[in-house]
Design an enzyme around this catalytic site. Structure first.
Site, PDB file in Angstrom:
ATOM      1  CG  HIS A  70      -4.482   1.714  -2.946  1.00 52.94           C
ATOM      2  ND1 HIS A  70      -5.041   0.499  -3.266  1.00 52.94           N
ATOM      3  CD2 HIS A  70      -4.365   1.731  -1.594  1.00 52.94           C
ATOM      4  CE1 HIS A  70      -5.273  -0.182  -2.153  1.00 52.94           C
ATOM      5  NE2 HIS A  70      -4.863   0.533  -1.129  1.00 52.94           N
TER       6      HIS A  70
ATOM      7  NE  ARG B  20      -2.735  -2.792  -2.025  1.00 52.47           N
ATOM      8  CZ  ARG B  20      -2.468  -3.849  -1.252  1.00 52.47           C
ATOM      9  NH1 ARG B  20      -1.208  -4.203  -1.061  1.00 52.47           N
ATOM     10  NH2 ARG B  20      -3.443  -4.522  -0.679  1.00 52.47           N
TER      11      ARG B  20
ATOM     12  CG  HIS C  80      -5.951  -8.554   0.200  1.00 49.11           C
ATOM     13  ND1 HIS C  80      -6.252  -8.851  -1.100  1.00 49.11           N
ATOM     14  CD2 HIS C  80      -5.761  -7.207   0.237  1.00 49.11           C
ATOM     15  CE1 HIS C  80      -6.258  -7.736  -1.824  1.00 49.11           C
ATOM     16  NE2 HIS C  80      -5.954  -6.731  -1.027  1.00 49.11           N
TER      17      HIS C  80
ATOM     18  CE1 TYR D 245       0.000 -25.589   6.973  1.00 45.64           C
ATOM     19  CE2 TYR D 245      -1.796 -24.865   5.543  1.00 45.64           C
ATOM     20  CZ  TYR D 245      -0.784 -25.772   5.843  1.00 45.64           C
ATOM     21  OH  TYR D 245      -0.556 -26.819   5.014  1.00 45.64           O
TER      22      TYR D 245
ATOM     23  NE  ARG E 121      -3.730  -2.266   2.459  1.00 47.50           N
ATOM     24  CZ  ARG E 121      -3.471  -3.495   2.906  1.00 47.50           C
ATOM     25  NH1 ARG E 121      -2.266  -3.774   3.419  1.00 47.50           N
ATOM     26  NH2 ARG E 121      -4.385  -4.444   2.837  1.00 47.50           N
TER      27      ARG E 121
ATOM     28  CE  LYS F  34      -8.139  -1.825   5.074  1.00 44.90           C
ATOM     29  NZ  LYS F  34      -8.672  -1.775   3.697  1.00 44.90           N
TER      30      LYS F  34
END
Length: 415
Positions: free
Chosen positions: A331, A334, A358, A368, A241, A268
């Site tokens: 942005h 991305r 995300h 994991y 970001r 975030k």
């Protein structure tokens, strides 16, 4: 010997303070100034304390005895009456801070203490400023219509998303008020259907390989400051970001291990994030380090190394290069990476999502997957940088790039 009201009225001040006992720890202190103060003397856990019960004649003899009896009852229950009074005063002061402004500022202080991202604190203060019409109102007395009037005024200015965010912020403040004993309900809860839903806006992005290639060539030819150019050159590769990139500190980069570790407070999702560094990115960073030195911010502001470059720097550079706000945003890079990496068919969606940081809604699965997809992400980031180089060279990759027959190949499509 017990005191009487007549005796008390006849007591005169002396050169020094003196005491007249009423018995069982209650006494009247006559000060040299003429003041007559009720005191209750007691022992708690072996330590002698005294409790002020008021000034005579504001507090008469009967009332002083009643207050002393209350203190004795507290002692019988195993508590210290002086400590209990201090506690009750703190609670009273806390509960007196009951306006929307009091609670909102306290809530924002809580966010700050939790080390939330600076942008989060700035936005919270901004949204509070928009809610100033109810700032001085007791939080428990605010009605839904009062909040709705503010939100509708914002909405009438065409700022639907701002109105929605203000309602959400106000809701958090009201819920905090309820949790801390100063409110009874969240009056914004029933307002959810009262606002016009904002139109979903996507960050402008380049989604065609040829467009991306042209952008990369334009960035290489950028005539502005070298640090801004390098920020634009690095951004498409790392998929971070804009705020995560421009606030990067040199201490976060390990060039020997080819990894950039972004601390949790800047993410975030409030989780530390590791970015594999391709050979191209490392070369850019070495060039950047020659300009800034190995310490402090990697992308400092032009006027001072104590601050990072402005959040608008990269977007403004794009505008000077001829890319409008509907064409491209920082942005949106991305989105470019996500789209082209998914279309390549070479990488798992989970690895791509992990590189985009995300948040996985399943916390255990998220931990994991971070370990599971690291090797794939390292390979993917190098492939992505190599692919961007191919696009920069102007090679037409589109026919083979989107051909399912070529997706199983190992090399970058050459057209």
């Amino acid at each position: 010997m017990a005191l009487t009201e007549i005796q008390i009225r006849q007591l005169k001040p002396a050169d020094r303070n003196y005491q007249c006992s009423d018995g069982r720890g209650l006494y009247l202190e006559i000060q040299s100034t003429g003041s007559k103060l009720w005191r209750f003397k007691y022992r708690y856990l072996g330590k002698q304390n005294r409790l002020a019960l008021g000034r005579h004649p504001d507090v008469g003899l009967a009332e002083a005895r009643r207050r002393a009896d209350q203190a004795r009852q507290v002692l019988q229950e195993g508590e210290d009456p002086l400590a209990l009074r201090k506690q009750n005063k703190l609670i009273a002061v806390y509960q007196a801070a009951n306006t929307f402004e009091d609670v909102a500022k306290e809530f924002i202080e809580k966010l700050t203490a939790e080390e939330r991202a600076e942008a989060t604190i700035v936005k919270a203060n901004w949204m509070f400023s928009l809610l100033k019409p109810i700032a001085k109102r007791p939080v428990a007395q605010i009605k839904p219509l009062e909040v709705l009037a503010i939100l509708k005024k914002i909405e009438a200015q065409g700022k639907r998303e701002t109105a929605r965010r203000c309602r959400a912020f106000a809701s958090r403040v009201f819920r905090y008020a309820v949790a801390t004993g100063r409110g009874e309900q969240d009056p914004t809860f029933i307002l959810r259907g009262a606002l016009i839903a904002p139109k979903v806006k996507h960050h402008a992005a380049l989604l065609e390989p040829a467009q991306v290639g042209k952008l990369l060539r334009d960035v290489d030819a950028y005539s502005g400051t070298a640090i801004t150019r390098l920020a634009m050159q690095i951004a498409p590769h790392v998929m971070a970001r804009p705020g995560e990139l421009r606030n990067a500190h040199w201490s976060e980069f390990n060039l020997a291990e080819a990894v950039w570790t972004i601390p949790a407070e800047r993410m975030k999702a409030r989780r530390a994030h590791e970015v594999p560094l391709s050979r191209q990115v490392i070369n850019y960073l070495i060039e950047l380090q020659d300009l800034t030195g190995p310490y402090g911010y990697a992308f400092p502001a032009r006027h001072t190394a104590r601050k990072t470059m402005s959040e608008n720097t990269i977007n403004n550079a794009f505008r000077r290069m001829g890319y409008g706000p509907r064409d491209l945003t920082a942005h949106g890079l991305r989105t470019t990476a996500s789209t082209l990496l998914n279309e390549s068919g070479r990488w798992s969606a989970d690895a791509i999502e992990r590189s985009l940081a995300h948040m996985d809604t399943n916390a255990i699965r998220g931990i994991y997957n971070r370990g599971r997809y690291w090797a794939e992400r390292v390979e993917m980031h190098q492939w992505w940088s190599d692919f961007l180089d191919t696009l920069r060279e102007g090679i037409d990759v589109q026919p083979a790039y989107r051909s399912q027959a070529n997706l199983a190949g190992g090399g970058i499509p050459k057209g």
